[in-house]
Scaffold this motif. Structure first.
Motif, mmCIF file in Angstrom:
data_model
loop_
_atom_site.group_PDB
_atom_site.id
_atom_site.type_symbol
_atom_site.label_atom_id
_atom_site.label_comp_id
_atom_site.label_asym_id
_atom_site.label_seq_id
_atom_site.Cartn_x
_atom_site.Cartn_y
_atom_site.Cartn_z
ATOM 1 N N VAL A 56 0.892 -1.374 -0.018
ATOM 2 C CA VAL A 56 0.054 -0.328 -0.082
ATOM 3 C C VAL A 56 1.460 1.702 0.112
ATOM 4 O O VAL A 56 0.893 2.443 -0.817
ATOM 5 C CB VAL A 56 -0.428 0.304 1.275
ATOM 6 C CG1 VAL A 56 -1.231 1.766 1.629
ATOM 7 C CG2 VAL A 56 -2.351 -1.624 1.016
ATOM 8 N N GLY A 57 1.425 0.750 0.908
ATOM 9 C CA GLY A 57 2.819 2.411 0.875
ATOM 10 C C GLY A 57 3.558 2.305 -0.579
ATOM 11 O O GLY A 57 3.317 3.968 -0.604
ATOM 12 N N GLY A 58 4.314 1.443 -1.001
ATOM 13 C CA GLY A 58 4.915 1.198 -1.927
ATOM 14 C C GLY A 58 4.103 1.682 -3.470
ATOM 15 O O GLY A 58 4.816 3.298 -3.583
ATOM 16 N N MET A 59 2.922 2.045 -3.367
ATOM 17 C CA MET A 59 2.203 2.225 -4.955
ATOM 18 C C MET A 59 1.192 3.351 -4.060
ATOM 19 O O MET A 59 1.315 4.213 -5.417
ATOM 20 C CB MET A 59 0.883 1.027 -5.243
ATOM 21 C CG MET A 59 0.387 1.848 -6.564
ATOM 22 S SD MET A 59 0.809 1.801 -7.784
ATOM 23 C CE MET A 59 0.287 0.450 -8.572
ATOM 24 N N MET A 60 0.763 3.839 -3.696
ATOM 25 C CA MET A 60 -0.004 4.585 -3.189
ATOM 26 C C MET A 60 0.973 5.639 -2.671
ATOM 27 O O MET A 60 0.173 6.666 -2.818
ATOM 28 C CB MET A 60 -1.415 4.545 -2.028
ATOM 29 C CG MET A 60 -2.169 2.769 -2.617
ATOM 30 S SD MET A 60 -3.390 3.182 -1.101
ATOM 31 C CE MET A 60 -4.000 1.241 -1.927
ATOM 32 N N PHE A 61 1.570 5.652 -2.012
ATOM 33 C CA PHE A 61 2.467 6.912 -0.762
ATOM 34 C C PHE A 61 2.430 8.356 -2.141
ATOM 35 O O PHE A 61 1.815 9.417 -1.831
ATOM 36 C CB PHE A 61 3.767 6.786 0.170
ATOM 37 C CG PHE A 61 2.763 5.472 1.471
ATOM 38 C CD1 PHE A 61 1.734 5.983 1.591
ATOM 39 C CD2 PHE A 61 3.794 5.531 2.170
ATOM 40 C CE1 PHE A 61 1.048 5.942 2.356
ATOM 41 C CE2 PHE A 61 3.674 5.035 3.023
ATOM 42 C CZ PHE A 61 2.288 5.324 3.541
ATOM 43 N N PRO A 62 3.224 8.186 -3.492
ATOM 44 C CA PRO A 62 3.437 9.023 -4.506
ATOM 45 C C PRO A 62 2.514 8.776 -5.341
ATOM 46 O O PRO A 62 2.689 10.309 -5.679
ATOM 47 C CB PRO A 62 4.600 7.967 -5.663
ATOM 48 C CG PRO A 62 5.019 6.450 -4.771
ATOM 49 C CD PRO A 62 3.629 6.567 -3.381
ATOM 50 N N PHE A 63 0.745 9.050 -4.732
ATOM 51 C CA PHE A 63 0.404 9.505 -4.967
ATOM 52 C C PHE A 63 -0.882 10.479 -4.249
ATOM 53 O O PHE A 63 -1.294 11.132 -4.860
ATOM 54 C CB PHE A 63 -1.184 8.540 -6.056
ATOM 55 C CG PHE A 63 -0.476 8.182 -6.642
ATOM 56 C CD1 PHE A 63 -1.078 8.456 -8.578
ATOM 57 C CD2 PHE A 63 0.338 6.690 -7.018
ATOM 58 C CE1 PHE A 63 -0.667 7.896 -10.103
ATOM 59 C CE2 PHE A 63 0.694 5.981 -8.231
ATOM 60 C CZ PHE A 63 0.028 6.329 -9.518
ATOM 61 N N LEU A 64 0.060 10.378 -3.218
ATOM 62 C CA LEU A 64 -1.045 10.973 -2.239
ATOM 63 C C LEU A 64 -1.182 12.732 -2.228
ATOM 64 O O LEU A 64 -2.051 13.382 -2.019
ATOM 65 C CB LEU A 64 -1.142 10.997 -0.868
ATOM 66 C CG LEU A 64 -0.654 9.535 0.141
ATOM 67 C CD1 LEU A 64 0.020 9.082 1.202
ATOM 68 C CD2 LEU A 64 -2.144 10.060 0.670
ATOM 69 N N ALA A 65 -0.077 13.441 -2.511
ATOM 70 C CA ALA A 65 0.355 14.744 -3.373
ATOM 71 C C ALA A 65 -0.955 15.163 -3.421
ATOM 72 O O ALA A 65 -1.159 16.068 -4.058
ATOM 73 C CB ALA A 65 1.686 14.981 -3.108
ATOM 74 N N ASP A 66 -1.136 14.223 -4.931
ATOM 75 C CA ASP A 66 -2.359 14.522 -5.607
ATOM 76 C C ASP A 66 -3.231 14.907 -5.233
ATOM 77 O O ASP A 66 -3.990 15.783 -5.748
ATOM 78 C CB ASP A 66 -2.392 13.795 -7.017
ATOM 79 C CG ASP A 66 -0.418 14.124 -7.808
ATOM 80 O OD1 ASP A 66 0.062 14.925 -7.413
ATOM 81 O OD2 ASP A 66 -1.305 12.673 -8.555
ATOM 82 N N LYS A 67 -3.209 13.877 -4.385
ATOM 83 C CA LYS A 67 -4.805 13.678 -3.321
ATOM 84 C C LYS A 67 -5.118 14.586 -2.923
ATOM 85 O O LYS A 67 -6.021 15.910 -3.232
ATOM 86 C CB LYS A 67 -5.349 12.416 -2.455
ATOM 87 C CG LYS A 67 -6.260 12.671 -2.643
ATOM 88 C CD LYS A 67 -6.846 11.062 -1.829
ATOM 89 C CE LYS A 67 -7.962 10.552 -1.174
ATOM 90 N NZ LYS A 67 -8.935 10.712 -1.546
ATOM 91 N N ALA A 68 -4.052 15.413 -1.633
ATOM 92 C CA ALA A 68 -3.946 16.537 -1.420
ATOM 93 C C ALA A 68 -4.212 18.101 -1.773
ATOM 94 O O ALA A 68 -4.607 18.929 -1.334
ATOM 95 C CB ALA A 68 -2.313 16.768 -0.137
ATOM 96 N N ALA A 69 -4.182 17.768 -3.143
ATOM 97 C CA ALA A 69 -4.130 18.565 -4.268
ATOM 98 C C ALA A 69 -5.437 18.711 -4.678
ATOM 99 O O ALA A 69 -5.549 19.634 -5.781
ATOM 100 C CB ALA A 69 -2.940 18.852 -5.154
ATOM 101 N N GLY A 70 -6.306 18.041 -4.374
ATOM 102 C CA GLY A 70 -7.663 17.722 -4.913
ATOM 103 C C GLY A 70 -8.283 17.089 -5.636
ATOM 104 O O GLY A 70 -9.155 17.043 -6.902
ATOM 105 N N LYS A 71 -7.044 16.687 -6.620
ATOM 106 C CA LYS A 71 -7.520 15.164 -7.557
ATOM 107 C C LYS A 71 -8.369 14.254 -6.812
ATOM 108 O O LYS A 71 -7.986 13.676 -5.792
ATOM 109 C CB LYS A 71 -6.260 15.052 -7.777
ATOM 110 C CG LYS A 71 -6.265 13.889 -9.371
ATOM 111 C CD LYS A 71 -5.762 14.725 -10.185
ATOM 112 C CE LYS A 71 -5.595 13.798 -11.728
ATOM 113 N NZ LYS A 71 -4.698 14.369 -12.522
#
Lengths: 452, 452
Positions: free
Chosen positions: A268-283
């Motif tokens: 989960v960490g390996g795949m998802m963490f690099p997408f978290l910033a996008d989500k925080a930015a409203g994606k």
């Protein structure tokens, strides 16, 4: 013909690991000693390499990957991203399904991504031997491989029942030069105590952890390593998500939802963490850890301080837990049988950023077999959890007509798990679920510590 | 850092198979019926798809690969070509070593390259079922996968002793939807006869061939398929050598010597045939099939007409043979235990164009384990034969100082062969060699037919 495999050249292996701690909305809770005091780095360096302890506590966003580690990664990385054309067609879905295939590593799963880094940092710290535990055998194999690459001796305490039932995982580790000990063993005090109580004790992951930790703590030339849960392990795995982002960019796509199997949280960490910033930015992206209903840590556990092992020898971590003495039944996705979860994954679930679900065993095998029949690759039972969730999402898209982009981690192949497939095909497996009272029982034994 | 993996985009999967028959210095000898008459295409189409029979006898240099077949190839092809940096360093050789890794296919070997083509041509011929035999399980797995991809039912007669000793190969085939029958079985006359003689008969490849052929001959909806030996099988495998040429060009290199393991010849044909024209044009390249000393067909057999199976049901082929009733001992490279060899490979050996060698079992495991420890990948015992030969060549280069370019086929992974590694590590394996008299015995029973 549309692309099936999206490849990257090995020059595009990430140069840095991504440390999600730098971007968390809330700071992570400290690890605590059993008496409730914060754990100091000193306490960890007695059994972990200094660089790994530093990474465990670092708040630096990007941590450089040593060239020596990237050189080993080149043996199988970047791993391919597949578009599941044939699986999509079999489902008749308008959704696009992508999967990142980590089974291309020599050990057959994503585990070597961290094992190689851990072996490297121990090597440069002057350590000669590594001790660890393994249940299903994937982490033990990964560390056996990584130790060999850096000339370190490796001793793996393998849960005795797995040692007996999965002889080929053991052979694989031995071929890479590791020593494999059925746990409990006569080599440690913890093991001897267990055997004195019950000479036929089948062992457990908690017991094997105790033996490996005891050995590392008692020998100055030996350190301990862990294959999931800890921050630095998830950190090393972030190369998965980073590569995947690049691969999707290459075909001009972006996921609406990501699924990954979840045991201790390294996938989960390996795949998802690099997408978290996008989500925080409203994606608008959904990030969904998938766990078994038979070990529903994130979906039915408590968010509380608890031990990482069943014997209560490890520090306390604030995490989702079913109670450290919860004994998950012997479902065949051995890698997902853990009472707790990574503190980082737990916190992100608690904050509503990750949205975990649980799926029952039979559905995971059904999905995995359809996948094998269409895409060819025979998946690990752990990976079947992500496949199952992706399949359900794709079937919903069929009903609604939405052409969503679905991404999941195919964390490993199932070449050493065929006994489980056999049992499924013979109708010998069943779903497992718990009445609330059963879960309540193990949750009563949580340590009486609340976050300061 | 120098490149480790040389990749091709899937758009570079070859568009044609290369038919070496068009370039042979001497025309191939015809297949004969047991009474010495040339076999006609009609006799073959009773159990083979017409397109495959046409390919078997074709003299056309390039045969187009159907798009439907290339589409399935995309699931794993082009396969990677590796530069073995770490293996070279361990050997301290000035040689450059490359290996083409075919274990990336879902079945774990090069076998699906032909299985997919065979399933496709049977599908378009209106065939609903395929029958085949398997010994070690690699061909059976490949056909189970390929049948599933084209919606064909597959029945695999698996040598009973393998069926019992390698349950996971069986599970893999069943997961892909194939039916696996331990041979000898009650389903065929050949099987019933064998069981009547000996109810505990452990089976043999020859027996399993007889059962599969009998089933295909007696059911109009069912055809037979074979995983090696025949011209059309080697034809399909030539994508291996074609891709390798391209990959080497990409890094500006060319092999001085190529090694491939040799049982029925599908690896040898697949890798070496696309380099033959260069050799004919005067290029100094050595092409070396590597067989086990325990089944030394090419190095110690006779070049004569013989049956392809032990029972004498197949046509006669002019080939190197140890005699069709030669029973190779149970060495663990199951794929190399064949009394005969491909007629094309045999002819090229007879003409001095291929230069076969034999290597003993222990040396192959020793080489394979050094390879696994340095390159990570755990090789199939068959592949260890090529690794062993490459290693000896590299060590010679160390002595002479020659920086040769060595290429070999890593035909598959060893995930289903770990019992053999176990035995090797436990010191339970030995080398096998034959006194001349022993080989003389089985060679006395060759059919009394000479080339017309």
């Amino acid at each position: 013909m549309p692309t099936t495999k999206i490849l990257l050249d090995e020059s595009e292996i990430p140069t840095h690991w991504y440390n999600v701690i730098s971007d968390l909305p809330n700071p992570p809770a400290p690890y605590l000693t059993p008496d409730g005091k914060p754990l100091t780095p000193d306490m960890m360096t007695s059994i972990f390499a200094p660089a790994l302890v530093e990474q465990e506590m670092s708040t630096q966003r990007w941590i450089p990957i040593p060239e020596e580690v990237r050189e080993i990664y080149r043996l199988w990385r970047p791993s391919p991203l597949y578009r599941a054309h044939r699986f999509e067609a079999a489902l008749g879905t308008p959704a696009k399904i992508y999967y990142k295939y980590e089974g291309v590593s020599p050990a057959g799963s994503h585990k070597p991504n961290s094992a190689v880094a851990q072996a490297y940092y121990n090597k440069i710290a002057g350590i000669k031997r590594l001790a660890t535990e393994t249940g299903a055998g994937q982490w033990g194999s990964a560390l056996a491989l990584a130790g060999q690459m850096f000339g370190l001796s490796v001793r793996v305490y393998m849960v005795k029942v797995s040692y007996q039932q999965k002889p080929f995982r053991r052979s694989m580790m031995e071929t890479w030069g590791a020593e494999v000990i059925p746990s409990p063993s006569q080599l440690t005090q913890a093991g001897r105590q267990a055997l004195a109580k019950d000479p036929d004790c089948p062992g457990s992951l908690g017991m094997a952890i105790s033996e490996a930790v005891e050995e590392a703590a008692s020998r100055p030339d030996t350190n301990y390593t862990l294959g999931s849960v800890l921050n630095h392990v998830l950190l090393h795995q972030t190369i998965i998500g980073q590569e995947t982002r690049k691969q999707l960019e290459q075909v001009g796509d972006y996921p609406d939802v990501i699924f990954a199997p979840c045991g201790g949280g390294s996938n989960v960490g390996g795949m998802m963490f690099p997408f978290l910033a996008d989500k925080a930015a409203g994606k608008a992206i959904r990030l969904v850890p998938v766990e078994p209903t038979s070990c529903p840590t994130l979906t039915r556990g408590h968010y509380a301080y608890d031990f990482g092992d069943s014997a209560g020898l490890t520090p306390l971590m604030l995490m989702f837990t079913l109670g450290h003495d919860f004994l998950p039944p012997s479902i065949h996705a051995g890698g997902l049988r853990y009472h707790g979860d990574s503190a980082l994954v737990s916190q992100l679930c608690h904050d509503g950023i990750l949205e975990p679900i649980a799926v029952p065993q039979l559905a995971t095998f059904q999905a995995g077999i359809l996948f094998a029949k269409t895409e060819g690759i025979l998946p690990a039972p752990e990976s079947n959890h992500a496949i199952c969730a992706a399949m359900e999402e794709a079937l919903q898209c069929k009903q609604t007509g939405e052409p969503k982009t679905i991404l999941f981690t195919l964390s490993g192949h199932g070449h050493f798990d065929l006994a489980s497939y056999d049992k499924y095909l013979a109708g010998e497996l069943s779903d497992l679920d718990y009445p609330a009272e059963t879960l309540q029982q193990s949750l009563q034994n949580l340590p009486n510590i609340t976050r300061s």
